[in-house]
Design an enzyme around this catalytic site. Sequence first.
Site, PDB file in Angstrom:
ATOM      1  N   CYS D 284       0.731  -1.319   0.072  1.00 22.59           N
ATOM      2  CA  CYS D 284      -0.095   0.004   0.177  1.00 22.59           C
ATOM      3  C   CYS D 284       0.963   1.291  -0.137  1.00 22.59           C
ATOM      4  O   CYS D 284       0.658   2.242  -0.537  1.00 22.59           O
ATOM      5  CB  CYS D 284      -0.967  -0.095   1.102  1.00 22.59           C
ATOM      6  SG  CYS D 284      -1.841  -1.393   1.431  1.00 22.59           S
ATOM      7  N   ARG D 314       7.150  42.645  -8.540  1.00 21.14           N
ATOM      8  CA  ARG D 314       7.865  43.292  -7.563  1.00 21.14           C
ATOM      9  C   ARG D 314       9.048  43.984  -8.132  1.00 21.14           C
ATOM     10  O   ARG D 314       9.819  43.333  -8.977  1.00 21.14           O
ATOM     11  CB  ARG D 314       8.544  42.434  -6.393  1.00 21.14           C
ATOM     12  CG  ARG D 314       9.064  43.045  -5.313  1.00 21.14           C
ATOM     13  CD  ARG D 314       8.279  43.575  -4.209  1.00 21.14           C
ATOM     14  NE  ARG D 314       8.933  43.910  -3.191  1.00 21.14           N
ATOM     15  CZ  ARG D 314       8.376  44.707  -2.177  1.00 21.14           C
ATOM     16  NH1 ARG D 314       7.079  45.043  -2.161  1.00 21.14           N
ATOM     17  NH2 ARG D 314       9.112  45.098  -1.129  1.00 21.14           N
ATOM     18  N   GLY D 387      10.772  39.447   2.916  1.00 18.80           N
ATOM     19  CA  GLY D 387       9.995  39.452   4.149  1.00 18.80           C
ATOM     20  C   GLY D 387       8.567  39.203   3.913  1.00 18.80           C
ATOM     21  O   GLY D 387       7.820  38.780   4.694  1.00 18.80           O
ATOM     22  N   GLU D 410       6.129   8.738   4.833  1.00 17.85           N
ATOM     23  CA  GLU D 410       5.924   7.494   3.894  1.00 17.85           C
ATOM     24  C   GLU D 410       7.425   7.112   3.386  1.00 17.85           C
ATOM     25  O   GLU D 410       7.821   6.990   2.147  1.00 17.85           O
ATOM     26  CB  GLU D 410       5.219   8.073   2.859  1.00 17.85           C
ATOM     27  CG  GLU D 410       4.066   8.606   3.109  1.00 17.85           C
ATOM     28  CD  GLU D 410       2.943   7.516   2.849  1.00 17.85           C
ATOM     29  OE1 GLU D 410       3.142   6.511   2.090  1.00 17.85           O
ATOM     30  OE2 GLU D 410       1.728   7.392   3.842  1.00 17.85           O
TER      31      GLU D 410
END
Lengths: 431, 431, 431, 431
Positions: D284, D314, D387, D410
Amino acid sequence: MSTLLLRRMQPTRALVHGRARPPQNVRTYASASPVSRFNWEDPLGSRNLLTEEELAISETAERYCQERLLPRVLQAYRDEHYDPKILQEMGDLGLLGATIRGYGCAGVSAVAGALITRAVERVDSGYRSSMSVQSSLAMGAIHDFGSKELKEKYLPEMAKGNITGAFGLTEPNHGSDPGSMETVAREHPQKKGYYLLKGSKTWITNSPIADVLVVWAKLQETGKIRGFLVDRKQCPAGTLETPAIKNKTGLRASITGMIHLEDCPVSKENMFPDVEGLKGPFTCLNSARYGIALGVMGALEDCIARARAYALERRQFKGNPLAKYQLIQKKLADAATDAAYGTLAAIQVGRLKDEGKATPEMISMVKRQNCDKALHNARVLQEIFGGNAVSDEYMIGRHVANLYVTQTYEGQSDIHSLILGRAITGIQAFV
Amino acid sequence: MSTLLLRRMQPTRALVHGRARPPQNVRTYASASPVSRFNWEDPLGSRNLLTEEELAISETAERYCQERLLPRVLQAYRDEHYDPKILQEMGDLGLLGATIRGYGCAGVSAVAGALITRAVERVDSGYRSSMSVQSSLAMGAIHDFGSKELKEKYLPEMAKGNITGAFGLTEPNHGSDPGSMETVAREHPQKKGYYLLKGSKTWITNSPIADVLVVWAKLQETGKIRGFLVDRKQCPAGTLETPAIKNKTGLRASITGMIHLEDCPVSKENMFPDVEGLKGPFTCLNSARYGIALGVMGALEDCIARARAYALERRQFKGNPLAKYQLIQKKLADAATDAAYGTLAAIQVGRLKDEGKATPEMISMVKRQNCDKALHNARVLQEIFGGNAVSDEYMIGRHVANLYVTQTYEGQSDIHSLILGRAITGIQAFV
Amino acid sequence: MSTLLLRRMQPTRALVHGRARPPQNVRTYASASPVSRFNWEDPLGSRNLLTEEELAISETAERYCQERLLPRVLQAYRDEHYDPKILQEMGDLGLLGATIRGYGCAGVSAVAGALITRAVERVDSGYRSSMSVQSSLAMGAIHDFGSKELKEKYLPEMAKGNITGAFGLTEPNHGSDPGSMETVAREHPQKKGYYLLKGSKTWITNSPIADVLVVWAKLQETGKIRGFLVDRKQCPAGTLETPAIKNKTGLRASITGMIHLEDCPVSKENMFPDVEGLKGPFTCLNSARYGIALGVMGALEDCIARARAYALERRQFKGNPLAKYQLIQKKLADAATDAAYGTLAAIQVGRLKDEGKATPEMISMVKRQNCDKALHNARVLQEIFGGNAVSDEYMIGRHVANLYVTQTYEGQSDIHSLILGRAITGIQAFV
Amino acid sequence: MSTLLLRRMQPTRALVHGRARPPQNVRTYASASPVSRFNWEDPLGSRNLLTEEELAISETAERYCQERLLPRVLQAYRDEHYDPKILQEMGDLGLLGATIRGYGCAGVSAVAGALITRAVERVDSGYRSSMSVQSSLAMGAIHDFGSKELKEKYLPEMAKGNITGAFGLTEPNHGSDPGSMETVAREHPQKKGYYLLKGSKTWITNSPIADVLVVWAKLQETGKIRGFLVDRKQCPAGTLETPAIKNKTGLRASITGMIHLEDCPVSKENMFPDVEGLKGPFTCLNSARYGIALGVMGALEDCIARARAYALERRQFKGNPLAKYQLIQKKLADAATDAAYGTLAAIQVGRLKDEGKATPEMISMVKRQNCDKALHNARVLQEIFGGNAVSDEYMIGRHVANLYVTQTYEGQSDIHSLILGRAITGIQAFV
């Protein structure tokens, strides 16, 4: 005042002279400018931590290395040739066994000793290796463990570079794990007061040209490791062979070889009297490793200086120097930072060493980190040269190849990680 | 003898107490053991470089932080809550503005000041940020640039933590590039001797709770940047708003906000008289950055201590503690090395700072490197905790989230690279 | 069915034979085992993506390289000697210009062509460079841009390796920025139908032994870059010189040199008729770069195989093989992963190339990443050998030195980053 | 033609809508443009490898996720709230257990199944975790190991999302080492045909809301691990408790808890009949891990798209967008490369999986590498935001926090390294 200073060389015009390409002086070494502005050659002002004497020793060593060693290194590296006169030149200046007190040695601080290795390694790690073996391993072993007679007999001439030493610990099947060594010393069946040494050592710097070889072997009667001073002159023919290892991929300016001992007789007087087990060789290695920690910073600083000079001169894309590009600047900033940090850490450990407070783990830490960082940054700086780095005249390829070796010898980097891991956790993870 | 020492706290039984999980003391802080063996908490013996006074100050600060701050931080971080009493507690111990001489401040060395930030940041970078803003930025600006009257009026109460300060430089559109700021100050059209401030600042630590705010603005008449002390009590309603920024991904134990100035009147007496341009804010930032450089080493050391404790306790695969595995030991060794190197570099720059020899580029170097390395190693150490790191009770996830912010504020790492690149090459590469 | 298969070599006993040290077969190449279990030599089952023909071509090339090239490379690298017979041997097997259809070439898929480069580079990047220049750059340029006459005259003999080609683009002052080239072609003042070429090219693989040299120069009358086929036999004495560059730090098994053209007359028939500007050379470079992307995976795979064999054989600490240690296993796992990923990516781009869907940026991506990863992992794997890597007989030092060059030529890694950055953002950042 | 396609949603105007900040569409998902030019969203043309059906399934899933999940995730993550309706919505679209044939499941290829996880993880790794547990772990276990009756009873309702599943393997003291599990099943002393389960599981996704829990326990009589289907409705009060784990540092949009079994009676019919030992859970996990390998590429691609959009918008330093800077472009180029490589590798393993050729080690390789690279690059891309990344509205901080968890669950990354190391060397290094 150390005797070393008395032999200080006169200033000369051109302290640093690179190859025809690049021709510029890439760095200054003798400048006595105080710490007051940002200096890319010493970004965190480590000069501020040095004494006047240490600064003077450093300058003497740097001048010698830049004036006398630098012009020879390119051809020597190409040819895998080591000029044995180099040790004599160093001896003349008082650079050998410099931290030893007495026996004609300068008796300087641990930091001063390491500043000498830095000066030599700024030119070439191979030259530094040869000197380290002479000073820290061979002379160091004799000084720390030899009898009074051995010291008086050998140290003064070794300090002058008239006798060349080697140090035989590593064996073909035992690198990181010297405790499993196979070389043995058994009592001579006929000749009383003598041992017979049998076994092989490999990757031994200086061995093909060494006059005396410190050899570590297991004493058959006790199974304990002991140290022997093997004087080549005293070895009957066929009992000592020291073939060179050729076609090396790094440290080609130093000479490396094997030591084959075939029932080589050594007198009991040449066995170190009071040291047993790995404590002996590890004490010597500790001093050598400390020197490497500051030494490789010299090689890294040379890479920085050369990469910076190249980046300022080389122009691509509308005539901008490479130094204008962000990706280039970041490489220089990273390298300068690691050089500055590594220098401070090495100085700190040297100070503790002189106070008797430096532990082997501290030396593992600075040896590992400084070698790792010198190698890493040298490789990154090499990228600045692009294809031109393939020409050995730009020097940086040689540093890159050399620094790989420094990372792997005297304790491979991962081994030092596990030494540190053990010290931090109290659990060993070697097996 | 600093006044700070007089207020030194009494020793207590349990200096360090972690969470229920893990319960063990992960580290000692008050130990006065001399440097003589390898100590994973101080691998390169940096204690050896500190004065008795500095050691005492450090111990006082560590004790307060471990006893008083550590128990609060987990809940505070969850709730994004900052307890304003903290500054008063720090004030009681003399920890605020500690490097300032006079005005009720302790007047200690730069290194001592940074040892305080390290102690606070060992608990949380947010608590340290709040303190740094109070000490280095707000008090620092008033001390360095304020008039005698301003100093006498504000500094003593700020030192006690009775008045909380903030520092407004960054604007929504101008982070790394403060020179382009848009906030302006113009002469008040009616009220003589007053300026009107207009503009917005963002990412301002402490702003929502600040009593006084140092605000940098361009003077309309000259176009030059000037500093103003904005006292919230003196601001007419609607002219000053300081909304908090919520749902932060880091530094949640400190409070951060904006500053909106809508023609806020400020008297000329509250303008810093003699400083113009970016020199003013950069001087303050320089001090704050220096504190960060040693501060983040505290956070990293806490990560090391917690990861080490976890690795010794947690067992997997035949009952071996994680600490037995090579891959774990290497993570610890790397982190301990970077912490040791960063500590030495920060101490060195602090010493130079007190001698007037520290340049802004040196501070860029240690701020950048130490933040980068603290963040990197904290992330690597987090891996030791596996899935358990997802629980905030193991503390390391919070450090990881916080340290990202330290890397990016007060000069983002890449910006500092370019500052260093410019210093090394003489060429700027910002545009 | 490609003609290449007809010339397929017969199987032999020992397909792979390493050096005396280490003696073991480190890898299998001819195994036709289906993908059904984990195979460290092909961890993600890339064989599953190859056609029967491609597998056969790969096997032919691998067998030749392991049987005929591997035994020569160590000495050739030491001596900086390139045996010109190699190209003829490759020609006999149909390995040259293999993706070209017609003119005696095999006309195989792009992937098949790259499998050949991988086979060659598994032995040595220098041998691969020499072949790439012959196939992708010299033959490729003639095929893509030459007149029918040029193709018929040169390609069949070049495919046989009877005529050796070179490719002159890079100049001493213009590496990453070929658009600024200084070499010019002007109309011959006396001899109609001829140009005079003047200028210098450097870092030109094969140039000292080349019979024909593709040279890119600016046509004086237009200022546009044009391609010329310079046939050494037709050059008057003193107009063409191709001195070798010696003392290289990598790719020493290939020969590299300069091209000096001093008013060298070239007939108009030897100018490529229909291509102008950088499109010409960039088309050729694109094919060469694609070959490098899979080629370097061969070098990396050889490093993995040798490091694995060494780690299984070498024992340290209580007789455990190095392969037992976690730090060693991680290095192998990382390298195997990068080799598997790089192989898949290169195959994908090859498939797109044959469908006409591969863009230059895709090739930048796989060239950059695969060279970066091959170099990085080769260096890390080298650490497994410890000091023994300093002996060239372990082969890995040669790969490390070679792979540095592959990272920097045909587009230095950072330049490809900026090509990708431009493609991602639409903004160029070269200046 | 899969039933999934029948339920395909209609196209809508705005497939992608980010937050108020940034407002722009950062990426396109439904575009059916052929591979013919460089596409930063799919740099190596992986679309070319997908079938029409797979492309359609991917588009359906992407549209649902962008339209329905994206608007909820920010608040859900803040509140640590998981809306159980999500599984029903996914069920309506046929996204649950999609690779299962029959039982109302879509029966699509492994690659198609992974394209669904990629679509979900592009929004949030927590949402994907919840779906993976339902599909690969709970439904997968029932499908692969349950009796015919169990399959018919549970799978159709689970496919619709009406029954929520969980998977209990990890225990508080046994994470990486499930073979040491302590949970036991013993025959019910009174009630024939029943077992009593006793033990604790932790870090169980969905456990607090699960209707059925697959629990692995050691059968007391044999000491062998067996699987049980625990149906919450059938558990007497006090025998099953599933408290939630709160204050997580990642995956906060999914719900995670413990499973406490206190002599919980389970009928023999609910024990998986034919599977014993770790083979059951590992089968599984293998499927789930495969889904993660492509899933995390979705999260990484979202980081790339958001960082790119931010860098284009930006502006700093003379109005240049951040995207103009070399240091920014390199981050984007590196991330795009790793995303492209990881996508190809995951598709390859999926193809092999459908052919029955994928080994667990292959899945270890792609799970490890893709999680490592997704996390690493997400962190690097976060730096672009400076920031501002501290605001959760920029989304990237959430991905960074989530991806840490994917790297560690996992199969923690280092554990997979050792699985690979064992496969490469034939030697295990876990202890």
